[in-house]
Scaffold this motif. Sequence first.
Motif, PDB file in Angstrom:
ATOM      1  N   PHE A  20       0.761  -1.286   0.104  1.00 45.96           N
ATOM      2  CA  PHE A  20      -0.041  -0.057   0.036  1.00 45.96           C
ATOM      3  C   PHE A  20       0.912   1.081  -0.046  1.00 45.96           C
ATOM      4  O   PHE A  20       0.598   2.292   0.810  1.00 45.96           O
ATOM      5  CB  PHE A  20      -0.939  -0.101   1.294  1.00 45.96           C
ATOM      6  CG  PHE A  20      -1.829  -1.129   1.107  1.00 45.96           C
ATOM      7  CD1 PHE A  20      -3.051  -1.343   0.416  1.00 45.96           C
ATOM      8  CD2 PHE A  20      -1.578  -2.319   1.919  1.00 45.96           C
ATOM      9  CE1 PHE A  20      -3.933  -2.436   0.401  1.00 45.96           C
ATOM     10  CE2 PHE A  20      -2.415  -3.419   2.147  1.00 45.96           C
ATOM     11  CZ  PHE A  20      -3.441  -3.428   1.353  1.00 45.96           C
ATOM     12  N   SER A  21       1.928   1.492  -0.832  1.00 43.00           N
ATOM     13  CA  SER A  21       2.741   2.429  -0.977  1.00 43.00           C
ATOM     14  C   SER A  21       3.532   2.884   0.038  1.00 43.00           C
ATOM     15  O   SER A  21       3.610   4.232   0.146  1.00 43.00           O
ATOM     16  CB  SER A  21       1.607   3.541  -1.745  1.00 43.00           C
ATOM     17  OG  SER A  21       1.436   2.943  -2.677  1.00 43.00           O
ATOM     18  N   GLN A  22       3.739   2.018   1.121  1.00 47.39           N
ATOM     19  CA  GLN A  22       4.714   2.741   2.309  1.00 47.39           C
ATOM     20  C   GLN A  22       6.165   2.817   1.934  1.00 47.39           C
ATOM     21  O   GLN A  22       6.685   2.333   0.895  1.00 47.39           O
ATOM     22  CB  GLN A  22       4.335   1.434   3.354  1.00 47.39           C
ATOM     23  CG  GLN A  22       2.986   1.234   3.842  1.00 47.39           C
ATOM     24  CD  GLN A  22       3.230   0.434   5.056  1.00 47.39           C
ATOM     25  OE1 GLN A  22       3.714   0.511   6.263  1.00 47.39           O
ATOM     26  NE2 GLN A  22       2.693  -1.027   4.814  1.00 47.39           N
ATOM     27  N   VAL A  23       6.618   3.538   3.083  1.00 43.75           N
ATOM     28  CA  VAL A  23       8.248   3.394   3.011  1.00 43.75           C
ATOM     29  C   VAL A  23       8.690   2.040   3.145  1.00 43.75           C
ATOM     30  O   VAL A  23       8.260   1.280   3.974  1.00 43.75           O
ATOM     31  CB  VAL A  23       8.529   4.374   4.074  1.00 43.75           C
ATOM     32  CG1 VAL A  23      10.028   4.466   4.163  1.00 43.75           C
ATOM     33  CG2 VAL A  23       8.035   5.919   3.899  1.00 43.75           C
ATOM     34  N   PHE A  24       9.583   1.850   2.356  1.00 42.53           N
ATOM     35  CA  PHE A  24      10.227   0.431   2.533  1.00 42.53           C
ATOM     36  C   PHE A  24      11.300   0.420   3.743  1.00 42.53           C
ATOM     37  O   PHE A  24      11.915   1.091   4.213  1.00 42.53           O
ATOM     38  CB  PHE A  24      11.181   0.047   1.091  1.00 42.53           C
ATOM     39  CG  PHE A  24      11.597  -1.002   1.026  1.00 42.53           C
ATOM     40  CD1 PHE A  24      10.956  -2.213   0.835  1.00 42.53           C
ATOM     41  CD2 PHE A  24      12.907  -1.223   1.096  1.00 42.53           C
ATOM     42  CE1 PHE A  24      11.489  -3.600   0.760  1.00 42.53           C
ATOM     43  CE2 PHE A  24      13.688  -2.661   1.079  1.00 42.53           C
ATOM     44  CZ  PHE A  24      12.742  -3.612   0.776  1.00 42.53           C
TER      45      PHE A  24
END
Length: 682
Positions: free
Chosen positions: A288-292
């Motif tokens: 869901f497009s989070q910081v990796f």
Amino acid sequence: MARGSSNPQQPPRPLVARAFWAPGVLAWLCAAAAANVCAQTQVAVADLPLEQLMQMQVTTASRYAQTALEAPAAVSVVTADDIRLFGYRTLAEVLGSLRGLYISYDRAYHYLGMRGFATPGDYNTRVLLLVNGVRFNDNLYDQAGIGTDFPLDLDLVDRVEFVPGPGSAVYGANAFFGVVNVITRNGRQIAGPQVSAEAGSHGSAKLRLSVGTVDALGADWLVSATRATTRGADQYSPAFDTPGNPGGLAQRLDYDRSTQLFVRRAHGGLALTLAHGERTKGVPTAAFSQVFNDPRSRFIDQTTLLAAEYTTQLQPTLAFTGRLHAGRYQFVGDYVYDYPPITQNRDVGTGQWWGTEWQWVSTALARHKLSWGLDYRRDTRIDQTNIDLAPPAQYLDARRKGDVLGLYFQDEFALSADLTLHAGLRWGKQSGSASAVHPRLGLVYWWNPATAVKLLHGTAYRPPNAYERDYRVDLPGGVVEGAGLRPERVRTTELALEHAPTGASRWLLTAFRSSVTDLIVLDAAGHVDRLTVGNTRAVQVHGLEAEAEQRWQGGQRLRVAYGWQRARDPSQAGPLTNAPRHLLKLQWSDTLRWGAVPGVGTGRYAIEAIGIGPRSTLRGTRLPGHVLANATYTTRVADVDVSVGVYNLFNRQHADPASFEIRDDTVRQDGRTYRIKLTYAF
């Protein structure tokens, strides 16, 4: 994600604080239990003679007991002995061993594919999950948790029944492609205190404490608690292998920690059950497009279910079963986004419900077995909330209540000595959706006493759930469109031939065709980092399945199952995502004798091979097919049951197709792993 609570900034309370959130109901159930008479001792599945084992009765196909040959379905059964022998660790592994089923895993949840159909982003909403006949799908996502989020230790399972095909005529919504019923053991089968400990690869460890007993009143008790943890392996993600993050490695984020509590009391015709499970899962995929690679990224699932079942023979020809159940599910997702600045977002979903089921089964009319009943569920709470923790901001506060009502009637009519008609009809109504009527027809022809030919037809439906209706968050990974959703429907026709020439043999051949309309799917069309939900596709599936099983008196056992299926969307040129054309299952087990080794009893080894054909990903990549082999050895050493398992025996590198919320096209799966398990009964 997008996966609320009236106080979303607080994490879920621990087990002790809220496992008994309905003490009034529990007290009433216990008082009623004291008025009943003693239950008869049940025979452990593993102790059944060979002939009885092959003719075991099933209850899921028609909601009453009948043999697998009599049932209007091609039923699959996995027993407690199978679970122990093949070393299954989760319900997902149990189901993945069955004909026509396959499992995908995105490092957060396990997903069940059925007969070549597995929609990306679906939380197993198209299969109805029961435990002892009571619905376990939540009322928020309609999710059937089959991985470590399933709140029941497999050591407590007596058998798992799977009925493929539409089951809405019997069970209502969610019985779309099939019904899974997990039937638990009783205290007599545990027979005293028992402790089980296991350890394995990636820092996995598990401890179970169970007690089974019969009290002074003759009531059967089973009490069990389980704690499991896994460190997990570092996960490589090609999409994040960038100059800013060389190597694309998510470190220490694939952890999994779970706690399970199970209590069951059976006395006479009344059985009381409490099941509770809570799991915390790290998210290494930056879904869901989070910081990796941020350690704050995680999912928490909590499930609690209370249930009472009362069965009685009102008359010699009339039986009654009544159930009362209440449940609660909560999801908490912590997501880390770089808006900028880097911000922690919390997504909370809470569902709470109670329900009742009444069923009557009559044999008063000659050649007829009639059953009828009603199911009612009151959804007292369906909340979804999405906020930023600091600085505080709220993006979603959706609250809903509702009702689900179903009335059904079935007739098992013996047209002649060798021909039986199964006819059923169900009317159902759910808040927010139009009422629906769904039939089921089945003809079972007895070619001879060992052979049955079954012609089956049924329909099913699934209204959009609260998540699909209400979740709208205009943030990365959120859902931004989806209005006017319609219930999805399926129509299936199946022809099956089952043959059991001896008590130790069973052969099956089946052909089926399904048509799905108004399919509800998540999609990313037209949006870079947002999702949409809508009725976008019609799907047709047809295929063939064959299975053969043979057992020998010496202890050997062989089972081979093959499935060919083709699932397609007439509006698309290419194949569906995650829809393999071929499925192959092979199991072999035998006995090893260690007469020369003091203190070591007879052992059993089991080998299982699971083959899945090529599959397509969302971006059109064609994943090659693969075959995974598992090997397990079980024995008894000085009063301790020992099980050693090796999974993915040949260290085959493989991956599953990813869903829309994951940036990578595929999700890599584990290589070779190990487990050793010790069980001691006092």
